[in-house]
Motif scaffolding. Structure first.
Motif, PDB file in Angstrom:
ATOM      1  N   ASP A  68      45.623  13.446  81.360  1.00  0.00           N
ATOM      2  CA  ASP A  68      45.898  12.028  81.104  1.00  0.00           C
ATOM      3  C   ASP A  68      45.618  11.197  82.358  1.00  0.00           C
TER       4      ASP A  68
ATOM      5  N   ASP B  61      40.211  11.320  73.685  1.00  0.00           N
ATOM      6  CA  ASP B  61      41.557  11.708  74.062  1.00  0.00           C
ATOM      7  C   ASP B  61      41.580  13.235  74.145  1.00  0.00           C
TER       8      ASP B  61
ATOM      9  N   ILE C 186      43.351  10.595  77.576  1.00  0.00           N
ATOM     10  CA  ILE C 186      44.686  10.132  77.205  1.00  0.00           C
ATOM     11  C   ILE C 186      45.378  11.127  76.280  1.00  0.00           C
ATOM     12  N   TYR C 187      46.700  11.063  76.273  1.00  0.00           N
ATOM     13  CA  TYR C 187      47.477  11.931  75.394  1.00  0.00           C
ATOM     14  C   TYR C 187      47.060  11.723  73.942  1.00  0.00           C
TER      15      TYR C 187
END
Length: 560
Positions: free
Chosen positions: A339, A307, A344-345
Protein backbone atom coordinates in the motif's frame (compact mmCIF):
# COMPACT_ATOMS: atom_id res chain seq x y z
CA UNK A 1 -0.53 -1.30 -46.91
CA UNK A 2 -3.75 -2.28 -48.72
CA UNK A 3 -7.08 -0.46 -48.82
CA UNK A 4 -9.84 -2.68 -50.19
CA UNK A 5 -12.79 -1.16 -51.98
CA UNK A 6 -14.66 -4.45 -52.35
CA UNK A 7 -14.17 -8.18 -52.48
CA UNK A 8 -11.99 -10.41 -50.35
CA UNK A 9 -8.32 -10.83 -49.43
CA UNK A 10 -6.74 -13.93 -47.90
CA UNK A 11 -3.68 -13.63 -45.66
CA UNK A 12 -1.50 -16.74 -45.99
CA UNK A 13 1.11 -18.30 -43.73
CA UNK A 14 4.46 -19.79 -44.76
CA UNK A 15 2.72 -22.95 -46.00
CA UNK A 16 0.43 -20.82 -48.17
CA UNK A 17 -2.53 -21.71 -46.00
CA UNK A 18 -5.14 -18.99 -45.28
CA UNK A 19 -4.82 -17.66 -41.74
CA UNK A 20 -7.21 -14.70 -42.00
CA UNK A 21 -9.97 -14.00 -44.52
CA UNK A 22 -10.70 -10.29 -44.72
CA UNK A 23 -14.05 -9.02 -45.97
CA UNK A 24 -14.85 -5.85 -47.89
CA UNK A 25 -13.89 -2.41 -46.54
CA UNK A 26 -11.27 -3.71 -44.12
CA UNK A 27 -7.90 -2.04 -43.76
CA UNK A 28 -4.64 -3.81 -43.06
CA UNK A 29 -0.86 -3.43 -43.25
CA UNK A 30 1.70 -5.44 -45.16
CA UNK A 31 2.92 -6.78 -41.82
CA UNK A 32 0.37 -7.88 -39.25
CA UNK A 33 1.24 -8.13 -35.57
CA UNK A 34 -0.51 -10.17 -32.88
CA UNK A 35 1.95 -13.02 -33.36
CA UNK A 36 0.38 -14.21 -36.63
CA UNK A 37 2.66 -15.87 -39.17
CA UNK A 38 1.59 -13.87 -42.23
CA UNK A 39 3.84 -14.33 -45.24
CA UNK A 40 1.66 -13.08 -48.10
CA UNK A 41 -1.66 -11.52 -49.03
CA UNK A 42 -3.65 -12.85 -52.00
CA UNK A 43 -6.45 -10.80 -53.52
CA UNK A 44 -9.51 -12.84 -54.42
CA UNK A 45 -10.99 -9.86 -56.32
CA UNK A 46 -9.81 -6.40 -57.35
CA UNK A 47 -8.23 -4.38 -54.56
CA UNK A 48 -6.91 -0.86 -54.20
CA UNK A 49 -3.30 -0.52 -53.01
CA UNK A 50 -1.78 2.64 -51.56
CA UNK A 51 1.96 2.96 -51.03
CA UNK A 52 3.00 5.64 -48.54
CA UNK A 53 6.49 6.86 -47.77
CA UNK A 54 7.57 5.92 -44.20
CA UNK A 55 7.66 9.55 -43.03
CA UNK A 56 4.11 10.20 -44.26
CA UNK A 57 2.81 6.98 -42.76
CA UNK A 58 4.66 7.80 -39.54
CA UNK A 59 2.85 11.13 -39.23
CA UNK A 60 -0.52 9.43 -39.64
CA UNK A 61 0.30 6.77 -37.08
CA UNK A 62 1.70 9.24 -34.57
CA UNK A 63 -1.53 11.23 -34.77
CA UNK A 64 -3.60 8.10 -34.14
CA UNK A 65 -2.12 5.35 -31.92
CA UNK A 66 -5.22 3.21 -32.43
CA UNK A 67 -4.78 3.41 -36.19
CA UNK A 68 -1.19 2.35 -35.61
CA UNK A 69 -2.39 -0.64 -33.63
CA UNK A 70 -4.87 -1.61 -36.35
CA UNK A 71 -2.13 -1.68 -38.95
CA UNK A 72 -0.13 -4.12 -36.86
CA UNK A 73 3.45 -4.58 -37.98
CA UNK A 74 3.26 -1.68 -40.42
CA UNK A 75 3.04 0.70 -37.48
CA UNK A 76 6.35 -0.53 -36.10
CA UNK A 77 8.57 0.51 -38.95
CA UNK A 78 6.57 3.55 -39.97
CA UNK A 79 6.09 5.14 -36.58
CA UNK A 80 9.74 4.50 -35.82
CA UNK A 81 10.69 6.20 -39.05
CA UNK A 82 8.68 9.25 -38.05
CA UNK A 83 10.69 9.43 -34.83
CA UNK A 84 13.96 8.66 -36.53
CA UNK A 85 14.39 5.62 -34.31
CA UNK A 86 13.96 1.88 -34.20
CA UNK A 87 10.77 -0.16 -34.05
CA UNK A 88 8.96 -0.66 -30.76
CA UNK A 89 11.60 -2.24 -28.51
CA UNK A 90 9.20 -4.12 -26.27
CA UNK A 91 7.64 -5.80 -29.29
CA UNK A 92 11.10 -6.49 -30.75
CA UNK A 93 11.72 -8.56 -27.64
CA UNK A 94 8.55 -10.53 -28.37
CA UNK A 95 9.67 -11.41 -31.89
CA UNK A 96 13.43 -11.76 -31.34
CA UNK A 97 14.49 -15.32 -30.48
CA UNK A 98 17.01 -15.86 -27.72
CA UNK A 99 19.35 -17.58 -30.18
CA UNK A 100 19.93 -14.27 -31.96
CA UNK A 101 21.34 -12.78 -28.74
CA UNK A 102 23.94 -15.52 -28.26
CA UNK A 103 27.09 -13.97 -29.70
CA UNK A 104 29.74 -16.57 -28.86
CA UNK A 105 30.27 -20.18 -27.88
CA UNK A 106 29.90 -20.94 -24.17
CA UNK A 107 32.91 -20.37 -21.94
CA UNK A 108 33.05 -23.38 -19.64
CA UNK A 109 35.17 -24.89 -16.88
CA UNK A 110 35.01 -28.11 -14.89
CA UNK A 111 33.70 -28.04 -11.29
CA UNK A 112 37.16 -28.82 -9.87
CA UNK A 113 38.81 -25.88 -11.66
CA UNK A 114 40.32 -23.45 -9.17
CA UNK A 115 38.70 -20.10 -8.53
CA UNK A 116 41.91 -18.37 -9.66
CA UNK A 117 41.97 -20.27 -12.96
CA UNK A 118 38.31 -19.51 -13.62
CA UNK A 119 38.91 -15.80 -12.95
CA UNK A 120 41.93 -15.81 -15.26
CA UNK A 121 39.85 -17.40 -18.04
CA UNK A 122 37.09 -14.81 -17.60
CA UNK A 123 39.68 -12.03 -17.86
CA UNK A 124 41.27 -13.53 -20.97
CA UNK A 125 37.93 -14.07 -22.70
CA UNK A 126 36.55 -10.71 -21.50
CA UNK A 127 33.35 -12.22 -20.16
CA UNK A 128 31.46 -11.52 -16.95
CA UNK A 129 30.55 -15.15 -16.27
CA UNK A 130 31.64 -18.71 -16.83
CA UNK A 131 29.55 -21.88 -17.04
CA UNK A 132 30.50 -24.89 -14.95
CA UNK A 133 30.00 -28.06 -16.96
CA UNK A 134 30.48 -31.72 -16.11
CA UNK A 135 29.99 -34.49 -18.66
CA UNK A 136 28.36 -31.97 -21.03
CA UNK A 137 25.68 -31.08 -18.46
CA UNK A 138 25.27 -27.66 -16.88
CA UNK A 139 26.36 -27.79 -13.26
CA UNK A 140 26.35 -24.12 -12.28
CA UNK A 141 27.40 -20.59 -13.16
CA UNK A 142 29.90 -18.14 -11.67
CA UNK A 143 29.73 -14.40 -12.37
CA UNK A 144 32.03 -11.49 -11.68
CA UNK A 145 29.65 -10.57 -8.84
CA UNK A 146 30.31 -13.98 -7.26
CA UNK A 147 34.06 -13.35 -7.43
CA UNK A 148 33.60 -9.97 -5.79
CA UNK A 149 31.13 -10.98 -3.05
CA UNK A 150 31.98 -14.61 -2.36
CA UNK A 151 35.74 -14.56 -2.85
CA UNK A 152 37.37 -11.15 -2.45
CA UNK A 153 34.99 -9.73 0.17
CA UNK A 154 35.02 -13.03 2.09
CA UNK A 155 38.79 -13.49 1.83
CA UNK A 156 38.32 -16.96 0.31
CA UNK A 157 41.29 -19.04 -0.81
CA UNK A 158 41.42 -18.80 -4.60
CA UNK A 159 42.89 -22.31 -4.86
CA UNK A 160 39.55 -23.76 -3.83
CA UNK A 161 37.38 -25.29 -6.58
CA UNK A 162 35.15 -22.87 -8.45
CA UNK A 163 32.13 -25.06 -7.65
CA UNK A 164 32.35 -23.78 -4.06
CA UNK A 165 31.21 -20.29 -5.11
CA UNK A 166 28.93 -21.22 -7.99
CA UNK A 167 25.19 -20.76 -8.26
CA UNK A 168 24.17 -24.38 -8.68
CA UNK A 169 21.33 -25.50 -10.94
CA UNK A 170 20.88 -21.96 -12.34
CA UNK A 171 17.76 -20.80 -14.11
CA UNK A 172 18.03 -21.32 -17.87
CA UNK A 173 16.15 -20.45 -21.03
CA UNK A 174 15.62 -22.34 -24.26
CA UNK A 175 17.29 -21.09 -27.41
CA UNK A 176 13.94 -20.88 -29.21
CA UNK A 177 12.16 -18.72 -26.62
CA UNK A 178 11.53 -15.05 -27.34
CA UNK A 179 14.01 -12.62 -25.79
CA UNK A 180 11.07 -11.17 -23.87
CA UNK A 181 11.01 -14.34 -21.74
CA UNK A 182 14.64 -13.72 -20.82
CA UNK A 183 13.77 -10.16 -19.82
CA UNK A 184 11.02 -11.37 -17.48
CA UNK A 185 13.23 -14.09 -16.02
CA UNK A 186 15.92 -11.52 -15.17
CA UNK A 187 13.46 -8.95 -13.82
CA UNK A 188 11.50 -11.39 -11.66
CA UNK A 189 14.48 -13.15 -10.12
CA UNK A 190 17.04 -10.33 -9.94
CA UNK A 191 19.59 -12.07 -12.14
CA UNK A 192 21.71 -10.65 -14.94
CA UNK A 193 23.09 -13.85 -16.52
CA UNK A 194 20.97 -16.63 -18.04
CA UNK A 195 22.48 -19.79 -19.60
CA UNK A 196 20.91 -20.72 -22.96
CA UNK A 197 20.10 -24.35 -23.73
CA UNK A 198 19.04 -26.21 -26.84
CA UNK A 199 17.32 -29.13 -25.16
CA UNK A 200 20.03 -30.25 -22.75
CA UNK A 201 22.89 -28.92 -24.90
CA UNK A 202 24.56 -25.73 -23.69
CA UNK A 203 24.52 -23.04 -26.37
CA UNK A 204 25.86 -20.01 -24.55
CA UNK A 205 25.00 -17.21 -22.16
CA UNK A 206 22.97 -14.03 -22.44
CA UNK A 207 23.21 -11.11 -20.05
CA UNK A 208 21.23 -8.00 -19.25
CA UNK A 209 23.86 -6.13 -21.24
CA UNK A 210 22.80 -8.06 -24.34
CA UNK A 211 19.40 -6.41 -23.96
CA UNK A 212 20.58 -2.86 -23.27
CA UNK A 213 19.65 -1.68 -26.75
CA UNK A 214 16.07 -2.66 -25.96
CA UNK A 215 14.35 0.14 -24.09
CA UNK A 216 12.24 -2.17 -21.95
CA UNK A 217 15.29 -3.80 -20.40
CA UNK A 218 15.17 -0.92 -17.91
CA UNK A 219 12.77 -3.24 -16.08
CA UNK A 220 15.73 -5.51 -15.32
CA UNK A 221 17.65 -2.69 -13.70
CA UNK A 222 14.60 -1.33 -11.89
CA UNK A 223 14.00 -4.81 -10.44
CA UNK A 224 17.66 -4.97 -9.46
CA UNK A 225 17.34 -1.61 -7.70
CA UNK A 226 14.29 -2.89 -5.83
CA UNK A 227 16.20 -5.89 -4.46
CA UNK A 228 18.89 -3.54 -3.10
CA UNK A 229 16.45 -1.61 -0.92
CA UNK A 230 16.52 -2.19 2.83
CA UNK A 231 13.65 0.08 3.91
CA UNK A 232 10.04 0.76 2.99
CA UNK A 233 11.08 4.30 2.07
CA UNK A 234 13.60 2.95 -0.40
CA UNK A 235 10.98 0.71 -1.98
CA UNK A 236 8.58 3.65 -2.21
CA UNK A 237 11.18 5.63 -4.15
CA UNK A 238 11.80 2.70 -6.50
CA UNK A 239 8.08 2.06 -7.00
CA UNK A 240 7.55 5.63 -8.20
CA UNK A 241 9.56 4.71 -11.29
CA UNK A 242 6.89 2.21 -12.39
CA UNK A 243 4.64 4.96 -13.77
CA UNK A 244 7.59 6.33 -15.75
CA UNK A 245 8.30 2.83 -17.07
CA UNK A 246 4.69 2.44 -18.23
CA UNK A 247 4.75 5.86 -19.90
CA UNK A 248 7.95 4.90 -21.71
CA UNK A 249 6.42 1.66 -22.93
CA UNK A 250 3.27 3.50 -24.01
CA UNK A 251 5.39 6.06 -25.84
CA UNK A 252 7.11 3.22 -27.66
CA UNK A 253 3.64 1.82 -28.48
CA UNK A 254 4.47 -1.48 -26.80
CA UNK A 255 1.68 -4.03 -26.89
CA UNK A 256 -0.61 -4.37 -23.91
CA UNK A 257 0.55 -7.98 -23.56
CA UNK A 258 4.22 -7.04 -23.15
CA UNK A 259 3.45 -3.97 -21.02
CA UNK A 260 1.36 -6.04 -18.63
CA UNK A 261 4.11 -8.62 -18.19
CA UNK A 262 6.80 -5.99 -17.62
CA UNK A 263 4.79 -3.89 -15.15
CA UNK A 264 3.72 -7.02 -13.29
CA UNK A 265 7.33 -8.22 -13.05
CA UNK A 266 8.12 -5.06 -11.08
CA UNK A 267 5.16 -5.69 -8.75
CA UNK A 268 6.50 -9.21 -8.21
CA UNK A 269 9.93 -7.81 -7.35
CA UNK A 270 8.51 -5.35 -4.81
CA UNK A 271 6.42 -8.12 -3.23
CA UNK A 272 9.35 -10.51 -2.98
CA UNK A 273 11.60 -7.84 -1.49
CA UNK A 274 8.97 -7.00 1.13
CA UNK A 275 8.74 -10.68 2.06
CA UNK A 276 12.52 -10.86 2.34
CA UNK A 277 12.58 -7.78 4.58
CA UNK A 278 9.69 -9.22 6.60
CA UNK A 279 11.50 -12.50 7.17
CA UNK A 280 14.61 -10.57 8.20
CA UNK A 281 12.51 -8.62 10.71
CA UNK A 282 10.39 -11.43 12.16
CA UNK A 283 12.74 -14.36 11.64
CA UNK A 284 12.51 -17.44 9.40
CA UNK A 285 9.01 -18.85 8.86
CA UNK A 286 8.11 -21.60 11.36
CA UNK A 287 6.45 -23.68 8.62
CA UNK A 288 6.54 -23.56 4.82
CA UNK A 289 4.30 -21.13 2.99
CA UNK A 290 3.77 -19.63 -0.45
CA UNK A 291 2.77 -16.03 -1.10
CA UNK A 292 0.25 -16.03 -3.94
CA UNK A 293 -0.81 -13.23 -6.24
CA UNK A 294 -4.43 -13.13 -7.38
CA UNK A 295 -6.32 -11.13 -9.99
CA UNK A 296 -4.45 -9.03 -12.53
CA UNK A 297 -1.05 -9.59 -10.92
CA UNK A 298 -1.53 -13.35 -11.19
CA UNK A 299 -2.48 -12.95 -14.86
CA UNK A 300 0.52 -10.64 -15.55
CA UNK A 301 -1.91 -7.99 -16.78
CA UNK A 302 -1.26 -5.11 -14.41
CA UNK A 303 -1.17 -1.43 -15.33
CA UNK A 304 -0.41 1.67 -13.31
CA UNK A 305 -3.99 1.57 -11.96
CA UNK A 306 -3.87 -1.55 -9.77
CA UNK A 307 -4.84 -2.49 -6.24
CA UNK A 308 -3.52 -5.57 -4.46
CA UNK A 309 -5.10 -9.02 -4.43
CA UNK A 310 -3.09 -11.70 -2.65
CA UNK A 311 -3.25 -14.57 -0.21
CA UNK A 312 -1.06 -17.07 1.63
CA UNK A 313 -1.19 -20.85 1.45
CA UNK A 314 0.45 -22.38 4.51
CA UNK A 315 1.78 -25.89 4.99
CA UNK A 316 -0.66 -28.25 6.68
CA UNK A 317 1.75 -28.41 9.62
CA UNK A 318 0.52 -24.90 10.47
CA UNK A 319 -0.94 -24.51 13.95
CA UNK A 320 -2.78 -21.29 14.75
CA UNK A 321 -1.71 -21.20 18.39
CA UNK A 322 1.98 -21.71 17.61
CA UNK A 323 2.37 -20.00 14.24
CA UNK A 324 -0.54 -17.61 13.81
CA UNK A 325 1.12 -14.50 15.26
CA UNK A 326 4.16 -14.86 12.97
CA UNK A 327 2.22 -15.09 9.71
CA UNK A 328 -0.23 -12.39 10.74
CA UNK A 329 2.68 -10.03 11.35
CA UNK A 330 4.45 -10.99 8.11
CA UNK A 331 1.31 -10.62 5.99
CA UNK A 332 0.48 -7.27 7.57
CA UNK A 333 4.02 -6.02 6.96
CA UNK A 334 3.88 -6.96 3.26
CA UNK A 335 0.36 -5.66 2.58
CA UNK A 336 1.12 -2.40 4.39
CA UNK A 337 4.33 -2.10 2.39
CA UNK A 338 2.53 -2.68 -0.91
CA UNK A 339 0.00 0.00 0.00
CA UNK A 340 2.85 2.40 0.83
CA UNK A 341 4.33 1.65 -2.61
CA UNK A 342 1.09 2.58 -4.38
CA UNK A 343 -0.67 -0.80 -4.56
CA UNK A 344 -3.70 0.21 -2.55
CA UNK A 345 -5.52 -2.15 -0.22
CA UNK A 346 -8.13 -4.32 -1.91
CA UNK A 347 -11.55 -2.70 -1.22
CA UNK A 348 -12.96 -6.18 -0.60
CA UNK A 349 -10.07 -7.05 1.77
CA UNK A 350 -9.00 -9.98 -0.40
CA UNK A 351 -5.46 -9.86 0.95
CA UNK A 352 -3.18 -12.09 2.98
CA UNK A 353 -3.45 -9.70 5.92
CA UNK A 354 -7.11 -10.79 6.23
CA UNK A 355 -7.27 -13.92 8.40
CA UNK A 356 -9.67 -15.66 6.01
CA UNK A 357 -7.14 -15.53 3.17
CA UNK A 358 -4.14 -16.75 5.18
CA UNK A 359 -4.86 -20.42 5.73
CA UNK A 360 -3.26 -23.88 5.50
CA UNK A 361 -3.57 -25.82 2.28
CA UNK A 362 -6.31 -28.09 3.62
CA UNK A 363 -8.51 -25.08 4.45
CA UNK A 364 -8.01 -23.65 0.96
CA UNK A 365 -9.08 -27.01 -0.47
CA UNK A 366 -12.29 -26.71 1.58
CA UNK A 367 -12.86 -23.19 0.24
CA UNK A 368 -12.60 -24.29 -3.37
CA UNK A 369 -14.74 -27.38 -2.82
CA UNK A 370 -17.47 -25.23 -1.28
CA UNK A 371 -17.30 -22.63 -4.05
CA UNK A 372 -17.58 -25.21 -6.82
CA UNK A 373 -20.27 -27.26 -5.06
CA UNK A 374 -22.53 -24.41 -3.92
CA UNK A 375 -21.83 -21.51 -6.30
CA UNK A 376 -23.87 -18.78 -4.60
CA UNK A 377 -23.28 -15.10 -5.51
CA UNK A 378 -20.55 -14.65 -2.90
CA UNK A 379 -18.76 -17.80 -4.02
CA UNK A 380 -18.92 -16.71 -7.65
CA UNK A 381 -17.45 -13.33 -6.78
CA UNK A 382 -14.60 -14.99 -4.91
CA UNK A 383 -13.86 -17.42 -7.70
CA UNK A 384 -13.26 -14.52 -10.09
CA UNK A 385 -10.39 -13.45 -7.83
CA UNK A 386 -9.04 -16.70 -6.42
CA UNK A 387 -9.20 -18.85 -9.56
CA UNK A 388 -6.52 -16.59 -11.04
CA UNK A 389 -3.52 -17.44 -8.84
CA UNK A 390 0.26 -17.46 -9.30
CA UNK A 391 3.01 -18.30 -6.80
CA UNK A 392 5.29 -15.32 -6.09
CA UNK A 393 7.54 -16.43 -3.22
CA UNK A 394 7.95 -19.51 -1.08
CA UNK A 395 7.09 -23.16 -1.68
CA UNK A 396 5.25 -23.15 -5.01
CA UNK A 397 4.20 -26.80 -4.68
CA UNK A 398 1.67 -25.77 -2.02
CA UNK A 399 -0.22 -23.86 -4.70
CA UNK A 400 0.49 -26.31 -7.53
CA UNK A 401 -1.09 -29.19 -5.62
CA UNK A 402 -4.12 -27.07 -4.80
CA UNK A 403 -4.61 -25.85 -8.37
CA UNK A 404 -4.37 -29.36 -9.76
CA UNK A 405 -7.21 -30.54 -7.52
CA UNK A 406 -9.31 -27.45 -8.28
CA UNK A 407 -9.00 -27.83 -12.04
CA UNK A 408 -9.89 -31.50 -11.75
CA UNK A 409 -13.09 -30.47 -9.92
CA UNK A 410 -14.10 -27.77 -12.44
CA UNK A 411 -13.36 -29.64 -15.65
CA UNK A 412 -16.67 -30.60 -17.19
CA UNK A 413 -18.64 -29.40 -14.14
CA UNK A 414 -21.50 -27.98 -16.19
CA UNK A 415 -23.60 -26.77 -13.24
CA UNK A 416 -20.73 -24.76 -11.80
CA UNK A 417 -19.73 -23.47 -15.26
CA UNK A 418 -23.33 -22.40 -15.90
CA UNK A 419 -23.28 -20.34 -12.70
CA UNK A 420 -19.89 -18.88 -13.65
CA UNK A 421 -21.21 -17.96 -17.10
CA UNK A 422 -24.34 -16.32 -15.67
CA UNK A 423 -22.17 -14.29 -13.34
CA UNK A 424 -19.74 -13.34 -16.13
CA UNK A 425 -22.55 -12.08 -18.36
CA UNK A 426 -23.27 -9.34 -15.84
CA UNK A 427 -20.30 -7.52 -17.39
CA UNK A 428 -21.66 -6.57 -20.79
CA UNK A 429 -19.92 -4.47 -23.44
CA UNK A 430 -21.51 -1.00 -23.68
CA UNK A 431 -23.43 -1.50 -26.93
CA UNK A 432 -26.90 -0.06 -27.40
CA UNK A 433 -29.94 -1.44 -29.18
CA UNK A 434 -28.60 -0.51 -32.61
CA UNK A 435 -25.01 -1.54 -31.76
CA UNK A 436 -23.88 1.99 -31.02
CA UNK A 437 -21.55 2.62 -28.09
CA UNK A 438 -23.42 3.58 -24.90
CA UNK A 439 -21.58 5.84 -22.49
CA UNK A 440 -22.11 6.18 -18.74
CA UNK A 441 -25.21 8.36 -18.34
CA UNK A 442 -24.64 10.05 -15.00
CA UNK A 443 -22.24 10.59 -12.15
CA UNK A 444 -18.58 11.47 -12.02
CA UNK A 445 -17.75 9.57 -15.20
CA UNK A 446 -20.71 10.67 -17.31
CA UNK A 447 -20.04 10.48 -21.04
CA UNK A 448 -17.21 7.95 -20.75
CA UNK A 449 -16.67 4.26 -21.42
CA UNK A 450 -15.21 2.05 -18.69
CA UNK A 451 -12.45 0.27 -20.61
CA UNK A 452 -11.77 -2.10 -17.72
CA UNK A 453 -15.12 -3.36 -16.44
CA UNK A 454 -17.06 -3.24 -19.73
CA UNK A 455 -14.11 -3.92 -22.02
CA UNK A 456 -11.22 -5.96 -20.63
CA UNK A 457 -13.02 -7.77 -17.77
CA UNK A 458 -15.64 -9.50 -19.98
CA UNK A 459 -12.83 -11.06 -22.04
CA UNK A 460 -10.97 -12.08 -18.88
CA UNK A 461 -14.17 -13.72 -17.62
CA UNK A 462 -14.69 -15.63 -20.87
CA UNK A 463 -11.10 -16.90 -20.89
CA UNK A 464 -11.35 -18.01 -17.25
CA UNK A 465 -14.42 -20.10 -17.98
CA UNK A 466 -12.75 -21.71 -21.00
CA UNK A 467 -9.75 -22.59 -18.81
CA UNK A 468 -11.83 -23.99 -15.94
CA UNK A 469 -13.95 -26.04 -18.33
CA UNK A 470 -10.87 -27.60 -19.92
CA UNK A 471 -8.73 -27.90 -16.79
CA UNK A 472 -6.16 -25.61 -18.41
CA UNK A 473 -3.40 -24.47 -16.01
CA UNK A 474 -2.77 -21.20 -17.90
CA UNK A 475 -3.48 -18.01 -15.95
CA UNK A 476 -2.75 -15.21 -18.42
CA UNK A 477 -5.85 -14.34 -20.48
CA UNK A 478 -4.03 -14.37 -23.82
CA UNK A 479 -2.57 -17.80 -23.02
CA UNK A 480 -5.97 -19.09 -21.91
CA UNK A 481 -7.50 -18.06 -25.23
CA UNK A 482 -4.75 -19.88 -27.10
CA UNK A 483 -5.49 -22.96 -25.00
CA UNK A 484 -9.22 -22.65 -25.66
CA UNK A 485 -8.62 -22.75 -29.40
CA UNK A 486 -6.19 -25.66 -29.15
CA UNK A 487 -8.61 -27.61 -26.98
CA UNK A 488 -11.58 -26.92 -29.25
CA UNK A 489 -13.60 -24.83 -26.79
CA UNK A 490 -13.82 -22.11 -29.44
CA UNK A 491 -12.70 -21.88 -33.03
CA UNK A 492 -9.28 -20.58 -34.01
CA UNK A 493 -10.97 -17.56 -35.59
CA UNK A 494 -13.01 -16.77 -32.47
CA UNK A 495 -9.93 -17.08 -30.26
CA UNK A 496 -8.01 -14.78 -32.60
CA UNK A 497 -10.85 -12.26 -32.58
CA UNK A 498 -10.97 -12.25 -28.77
CA UNK A 499 -7.19 -11.90 -28.47
CA UNK A 500 -7.24 -8.99 -30.91
CA UNK A 501 -10.14 -7.37 -29.06
CA UNK A 502 -8.33 -7.82 -25.74
CA UNK A 503 -5.11 -6.34 -27.09
CA UNK A 504 -6.94 -3.39 -28.67
CA UNK A 505 -8.97 -2.52 -25.57
CA UNK A 506 -6.03 -2.96 -23.21
CA UNK A 507 -3.79 -0.95 -25.54
CA UNK A 508 -6.28 1.92 -25.55
CA UNK A 509 -6.51 1.73 -21.76
CA UNK A 510 -2.73 1.94 -21.35
CA UNK A 511 -2.45 4.84 -23.80
CA UNK A 512 -5.28 6.64 -21.98
CA UNK A 513 -3.55 6.21 -18.63
CA UNK A 514 -0.22 7.34 -20.08
CA UNK A 515 -1.81 10.56 -21.34
CA UNK A 516 -3.30 11.17 -17.89
CA UNK A 517 0.01 10.57 -16.11
CA UNK A 518 1.81 12.86 -18.55
CA UNK A 519 -0.73 15.58 -17.67
CA UNK A 520 -0.16 15.05 -13.95
CA UNK A 521 -3.55 13.39 -13.47
CA UNK A 522 -4.36 10.22 -11.56
CA UNK A 523 -4.79 7.36 -14.07
CA UNK A 524 -8.20 5.73 -14.41
CA UNK A 525 -10.12 3.48 -16.82
CA UNK A 526 -12.69 5.98 -18.14
CA UNK A 527 -12.30 7.10 -21.74
CA UNK A 528 -14.22 10.01 -23.25
CA UNK A 529 -15.44 9.15 -26.73
CA UNK A 530 -14.78 12.68 -27.92
CA UNK A 531 -11.08 11.84 -27.57
CA UNK A 532 -11.47 9.39 -30.44
CA UNK A 533 -11.64 9.77 -34.18
CA UNK A 534 -14.46 8.16 -36.15
CA UNK A 535 -12.06 5.42 -37.21
CA UNK A 536 -11.09 4.71 -33.61
CA UNK A 537 -14.73 4.61 -32.55
CA UNK A 538 -15.43 2.04 -35.26
CA UNK A 539 -12.63 -0.18 -34.02
CA UNK A 540 -13.84 0.17 -30.44
CA UNK A 541 -17.35 -0.77 -31.47
CA UNK A 542 -16.03 -3.79 -33.41
CA UNK A 543 -14.07 -4.97 -30.37
CA UNK A 544 -17.17 -4.71 -28.18
CA UNK A 545 -19.22 -6.59 -30.79
CA UNK A 546 -16.72 -9.48 -30.79
CA UNK A 547 -17.02 -9.80 -27.02
CA UNK A 548 -20.81 -9.59 -27.08
CA UNK A 549 -21.01 -12.29 -29.75
CA UNK A 550 -18.79 -14.75 -27.83
CA UNK A 551 -20.69 -14.02 -24.61
CA UNK A 552 -23.89 -15.01 -26.38
CA UNK A 553 -22.34 -18.27 -27.59
CA UNK A 554 -21.13 -19.17 -24.10
CA UNK A 555 -24.50 -18.26 -22.62
CA UNK A 556 -26.18 -20.73 -24.97
CA UNK A 557 -23.65 -23.44 -24.11
CA UNK A 558 -24.07 -23.17 -20.34
CA UNK A 559 -27.71 -22.38 -19.70
CA UNK A 560 -29.03 -22.27 -16.14
Amino acid sequence: MLFRSEGEVHLLDGREQPVVRLAADELFGLQLGQGLDIQSAVAQTDVRVARLEPAVLGELLSASPELAYRLGGARLTASAASRGGEADPALNLMTTPVRSLVKRAPITVAPQTSIREAARLMSEQRVSSVLIVEQEHLFGVVTDRDLRNRVIAAGLDTDRPVADIATLAPMTIDVGNPAFDALLLMARHNIHHVPVLDGSRIVGMITATDLTEQHSTSAVYLAGDIYKQTTIEGLQAASRKVARLQRSLAGAEASAYSTGHIVTAITDAITIRLLQLGEAKFGPPPVDYVWVAAGSQARSEQTAKSDQDNCMVLDNAYDEAQHGAYFKALAGFVCDGLDACGYIYCPGEMMAMTDQWRQPQRRWAEYFHQWTSVPDPTALMLTCVFFDLRAIHGQAHLLDDLRRDVLHATRGNTLFLAHMTSNALKHQPPLGLFKGISTIRSGEHKGTVDLKHTGVVPIVDLARIYALAAGDTAVNTHDRLLGAATGGAISEQSARDLRDALEFLAFMRIQHQARQMAAGEKPDNYLHLDELSNFERTQLKDAFAVVQSLQSVLGQRYRM
